[in-house]
Design an enzyme around this catalytic site. Structure first.
Site, PDB file in Angstrom:
ATOM      1  N   GLY A   1      10.199  89.366  23.060  1.00 35.65           N
ATOM      2  CA  GLY A   1      10.983  90.141  23.613  1.00 35.65           C
ATOM      3  C   GLY A   1      12.090  90.895  22.380  1.00 35.65           C
TER       4      GLY A   1
ATOM      5  CD  GLN B   1      17.230  91.391  19.437  1.00 36.80           C
ATOM      6  OE1 GLN B   1      16.396  91.413  20.238  1.00 36.80           O
ATOM      7  NE2 GLN B   1      16.990  90.188  18.313  1.00 36.80           N
TER       8      GLN B   1
ATOM      9  CG  HIS C   1      19.575  90.757  22.165  1.00 37.21           C
ATOM     10  ND1 HIS C   1      20.503  90.737  21.151  1.00 37.21           N
ATOM     11  CD2 HIS C   1      19.047  89.965  22.265  1.00 37.21           C
ATOM     12  CE1 HIS C   1      20.009  89.599  20.360  1.00 37.21           C
ATOM     13  NE2 HIS C   1      18.852  89.314  21.386  1.00 37.21           N
TER      14      HIS C   1
ATOM     15  CG  HIS D   1      17.297  86.232  24.585  1.00 31.10           C
ATOM     16  ND1 HIS D   1      17.642  85.291  24.096  1.00 31.10           N
ATOM     17  CD2 HIS D   1      17.365  87.286  23.783  1.00 31.10           C
ATOM     18  CE1 HIS D   1      17.825  85.199  22.709  1.00 31.10           C
ATOM     19  NE2 HIS D   1      17.597  86.525  22.410  1.00 31.10           N
ATOM     20  CD  GLU D   2      14.946  90.477  24.361  1.00 32.13           C
ATOM     21  OE1 GLU D   2      14.390  89.519  23.929  1.00 32.13           O
ATOM     22  OE2 GLU D   2      15.844  91.006  23.625  1.00 32.13           O
TER      23      GLU D   2
ATOM     24  CB  CYS E   1      18.011  84.926  18.569  1.00 32.91           C
ATOM     25  SG  CYS E   1      18.379  86.702  18.831  1.00 32.91           S
ATOM     26  CG  LEU E   2      12.633  88.057  17.251  1.00 31.98           C
ATOM     27  CD1 LEU E   2      11.892  89.094  17.442  1.00 31.98           C
ATOM     28  CD2 LEU E   2      11.897  87.288  16.378  1.00 31.98           C
TER      29      LEU E   2
HETATM   30  O1  K2U Z   1      15.388  88.720  21.695  1.00 31.34           O
HETATM   31  C1  K2U Z   1      15.144  88.045  20.771  1.00 31.34           C
HETATM   32  O2  K2U Z   1      15.684  87.919  19.771  1.00 31.34           O
HETATM   33  C2  K2U Z   1      13.622  87.731  21.043  1.00 31.34           C
HETATM   34  C3  K2U Z   1      13.760  86.460  21.419  1.00 31.34           C
HETATM   35  C4  K2U Z   1      13.464  86.448  22.892  1.00 31.34           C
HETATM   36  C5  K2U Z   1      13.311  85.435  23.745  1.00 31.34           C
HETATM   37  C6  K2U Z   1      14.338  84.290  23.272  1.00 31.34           C
HETATM   38  C7  K2U Z   1      14.248  82.971  24.129  1.00 31.34           C
HETATM   39  C8  K2U Z   1      13.743  82.818  25.127  1.00 31.34           C
HETATM   40  C9  K2U Z   1      12.552  83.789  25.538  1.00 31.34           C
HETATM   41  C10 K2U Z   1      12.479  84.873  24.684  1.00 31.34           C
HETATM   42  C11 K2U Z   1      12.544  85.595  20.804  1.00 31.34           C
HETATM   43  O3  K2U Z   1      12.930  85.390  19.536  1.00 31.34           O
HETATM   44  S1  K2U Z   1      10.998  86.061  20.760  1.00 31.34           S
HETATM   45  C12 K2U Z   1      10.312  84.620  19.980  1.00 31.34           C
HETATM   46  C13 K2U Z   1      10.041  83.200  20.977  1.00 31.34           C
HETATM   47  C14 K2U Z   1       8.588  83.298  21.096  1.00 31.34           C
HETATM   48  C15 K2U Z   1       8.352  82.577  22.293  1.00 31.34           C
HETATM   49  C16 K2U Z   1       9.177  81.534  23.006  1.00 31.34           C
HETATM   50  C17 K2U Z   1      10.411  81.727  22.773  1.00 31.34           C
HETATM   51  C18 K2U Z   1      11.033  82.788  21.771  1.00 31.34           C
HETATM   52 ZN    ZN Z   2      17.529  87.638  20.941  1.00 30.21          ZN
END
Ligand code: K2U
Ligand code: ZN
Length: 176
Positions: free
Chosen positions: A49, A54, A144, A140-141, A98-99
């Site tokens: 996501g 971001q 943001h 989560h998005e 979170c990225l």
């Molecule tokens: O928004 C973001 O920073 C990307 C997030 C999205 C996300 C966070 C928590 C749970 C689900 C989605 C992640 O960094 S994407 C990395 C990731 C990969 C597999 C599972 C969970 C998170």
């Molecule tokens: Zn995030």
């Protein structure tokens, strides 16, 4: 589709990650290019996501592709001006990352199912009910887009510890 660009992902703490993003309204080519760049940036990270703030774009656009089963076709989605129209009473706990806050993970409890309505890149309206990892990701998005990070759900001490470590990481990166 015009050439896509991988855009740099902002790291917490950054004021742009705490600001609410502006509604898009009319879909322009610029929004379509932003969404394409966000998808490429997300896959490159890799992530499942990504929200426009971001990458420093203060508009209400998010992308996601939470397909994790091997051999299943990816399902890249771009949601413009998304709104949660319904949320289940039941909740689910997921260890979120979170990225913009790399290497930090924490359990976050959210409604296990949500219904979301959004404007599509073609300018239409779509509504879908999400469950599982898709539900966690879309919430989560959308957080943001409202300037909210998953660490905002943690106890102050834990949040401050993570923020202090991120300040140190950014200082080291700036020196590198
Ligand atoms: O928004 C973001 O920073 C990307 C997030 C999205 C996300 C966070 C928590 C749970 C689900 C989605 C992640 O960094 S994407 C990395 C990731 C990969 C597999 C599972 C969970 C998170
Ligand atoms: Zn995030």
């Amino acid at each position: 589709m015009p050439r896509m660009t991988i855009r740099p992902i902002l790291l917490h703490p950054d004021p742009r990650l705490k600001k609410a993003a502006a509604p898009v309204g009319e879909i322009t080519d610029e929004i379509r290019v932003l969404a394409a760049d966000m998808l490429q940036t997300m896959y490159d990270a890799p992530g499942i996501g990504l929200a426009a703030p971001q990458v420093g774009a203060m508009v209400r656009v998010l992308v996601m592709d939470c397909v994790k089963e091997e051999g299943t076709d990816p399902r890249p989605m771009a949601l413009v001006d998304p709104e949660i129209t319904w949320a289940s009473e039941e909740t689910a706990i997921y260890e979120e990352g979170c990225l913009s806050i790399p290497e930090h993970y924490a359990d976050v409890e959210r409604p296990s199912e949500v219904e979301v309505r959004w404007t599509t890149l073609e300018g239409g309206t779509a509504t879908e009910r999400f469950g599982g990892l898709w539900a966690t990701c879309v919430q989560h998005e959308i957080d943001h887009l409202d300037g909210k990070l998953f660490i905002d759900y943690l106890k102050p001490l834990r949040r401050q510890m993570i923020t202090r470590k991120m300040v140190k990481l950014k200082r080291e990166q700036a020196r590198a």
